[in-house]
Motif scaffolding. Structure first.
Motif, PDB file in Angstrom:
ATOM      1  N   PRO A 100       0.835  -1.211   0.000  1.00 54.67           N
ATOM      2  CA  PRO A 100       0.000   0.000   0.000  1.00 54.67           C
ATOM      3  C   PRO A 100       0.863   1.251   0.000  1.00 54.67           C
ATOM      4  CG  PRO A 100       0.100  -0.928   2.203  1.00 54.67           C
ATOM      5  CD  PRO A 100       0.826  -1.897   1.313  1.00 54.67           C
ATOM      6  N   GLY A 101       0.275   2.355  -0.430  1.00 54.26           N
ATOM      7  CA  GLY A 101       0.990   3.626  -0.441  1.00 54.26           C
ATOM      8  C   GLY A 101       1.154   4.158  -1.857  1.00 54.26           C
ATOM      9  N   TYR A 102       2.077   5.108  -2.018  1.00 55.78           N
ATOM     10  CA  TYR A 102       2.309   5.733  -3.316  1.00 55.78           C
ATOM     11  C   TYR A 102       3.386   4.971  -4.093  1.00 55.78           C
ATOM     12  CZ  TYR A 102      -0.439   9.724  -1.750  1.00 55.78           C
ATOM     13  OH  TYR A 102      -1.462  10.513  -1.296  1.00 55.78           O
ATOM     14  N   HIS A 103       3.147   4.788  -5.401  1.00 54.31           N
ATOM     15  CA  HIS A 103       4.107   4.152  -6.295  1.00 54.31           C
ATOM     16  C   HIS A 103       4.366   5.110  -7.452  1.00 54.31           C
ATOM     17  CE1 HIS A 103       3.782  -0.023  -4.543  1.00 54.31           C
ATOM     18  NE2 HIS A 103       2.712   0.579  -4.027  1.00 54.31           N
ATOM     19  N   PHE A 104       5.652   5.354  -7.742  1.00 56.76           N
ATOM     20  CA  PHE A 104       6.035   6.369  -8.720  1.00 56.76           C
ATOM     21  C   PHE A 104       6.726   5.704  -9.917  1.00 56.76           C
ATOM     22  CE2 PHE A 104       6.270   8.160  -4.443  1.00 56.76           C
ATOM     23  CZ  PHE A 104       5.423   9.260  -4.547  1.00 56.76           C
ATOM     24  N   PHE A 105       6.274   6.062 -11.113  1.00 55.04           N
ATOM     25  CA  PHE A 105       6.843   5.520 -12.349  1.00 55.04           C
ATOM     26  C   PHE A 105       7.151   6.671 -13.310  1.00 55.04           C
ATOM     27  CE2 PHE A 105       3.984   2.389 -10.522  1.00 55.04           C
ATOM     28  CZ  PHE A 105       4.754   1.237 -10.514  1.00 55.04           C
TER      29      PHE A 105
END
Length: 338
Positions: A100-105
């Motif tokens: 869970p949480g923020y994922h950056f691409f």
């Protein structure tokens, strides 16, 4: 027994497969795929709810682009691919969201990243997880999307968010969901009504700028939110919410059985009001309640005996009446059937 065991194992496998198959696969950008286009991935992601176990599928030209997963919001904002968390470059990559949480691409092609080829997604648990023992456990409350369909942006009317807030009742444990374009706005939590009125951004309590922010209301009182962008707060992009304490549930009255009601009636009827009965330890002693139980049983027994006596007397009266009718009919020569 063996058949039952096989049936149980079969049902268990089906349930586990159902849980596994509930995960979704999202094609990033839908039919447009993974390519440079300013703001398109923000719009694409904000209308979806990503959960742990879901997957992102990136379709692109592997000779021109790649998928670089970075760890921080700063790396995402400044298109910094020097210390990637992971790099994918097959042209057809499936990335499973395991946390869970923020994922950056982003893409390591900086010019295309600056042109808008980057994606941030916010991932939530599929089901509420049991957290480690916190200082205070809050209940799972309601989720409120700030501004509803208008989201978090400069409103057409300056009092739009004031009216939106007044129509709702917020409680401790509820969540505020802010959706906005992170290239244009952000969310600042501030302390006082004075800062709120003057749009003072000098000493914020917290700053959120991911474009998809979940803020939990953890204590009763008034919470203030503004944007740091010049002119936007003054135009009405600010929110004040009144958070109420947890509602206390009223305990239901205990339903008493007929026997318990009789015991209570005997207790209320025969309890001395000013003095304790001699020889007993007290009104709350086991001996006292034991005696009340005996009295109740005796009363019930007397009521049952009384009912049977009345029934027998009624039967006797009916027999005497029938006998008199027969004798009277025979005396006058009439056939009598009873």
């Amino acid at each position: 027994m063996a058949t039952t065991t096989r049936m149980f194992c079969f049902v268990l496998v089906i349930v586990l497969m159902g849980c596994y198959c509930s995960a979704k696969i999202y094609e990033v950008g839908d039919s447009k795929g993974w390519r440079a286009k300013h703001g398109s991935y923000h719009e694409w992601a904000k209308r979806k709810e990503f959960q742990v176990g879901d997957s992102l599928m990136f379709e692109y030209d592997g000779n021109v682009n790649d998928v670089t997963q970075v760890s921080s919001r700063l790396e995402y904002q400044f298109c910094n691919s020097l210390s990637p968390k992971a790099v994918y470059n097959t042209g057809h990559d499936v990335v499973t969201l395991t946390e869970p949480g923020y994922h950056f691409f982003i893409t390591s092609n900086r010019s295309q990243c600056v042109a808008g080829q980057k994606l941030v997604v916010f991932v939530v648990h599929d089901h509420p997880m049991i957290p480690p023992p916190p200082r205070k456990i809050l209940p799972f409350g309601k989720d409120y999307k700030v501004g509803d369909s208008d989201e978090w942006r400069v409103p057409e009317e300056s009092d739009f968010y004031s009216k939106w807030s007044e129509e709702k009742q917020f409680h401790v444990g509820d969540n505020l969901l802010f959706y906005y374009n992170d290239q244009v706005d952000d969310v600042l939590e501030i302390n006082s009504d004075l800062e709120f009125k003057s749009c003072d951004t000098i000493s914020p309590v917290a700053v959120h700028n991911a474009g998809q922010d979940l803020i939990r209301l953890t204590k009763p009182g008034i919470c203030y939110f503004i944007t740091s962008k010049i002119g936007h707060c003054e135009a009405g992009l600010k929110l004040r919410v009144v958070v109420r304490p947890l509602s206390k549930s009223v305990p239901k009255k205990m339903q008493l059985s007929p026997f318990d009601r009789l015991i209570k009636w005997l207790h209320d009827s025969f309890t001395p009001r000013d003095v304790k009965w001699a020889g007993w330890a007290g009104l709350d002693s086991p001996s006292y309640h034991h005696h009340l139980s005996i009295i109740a049983i005796v009363v019930i027994f007397m009521l049952v005996i009384h009912k049977f006596i009345l029934f027998d007397m009624s039967e006797l009266d009916n027999k005497v009446l029938n006998t008199n009718i027969k004798q009277t009919g025979a005396k006058h020569g009439y056939p009598v059937v009873i």
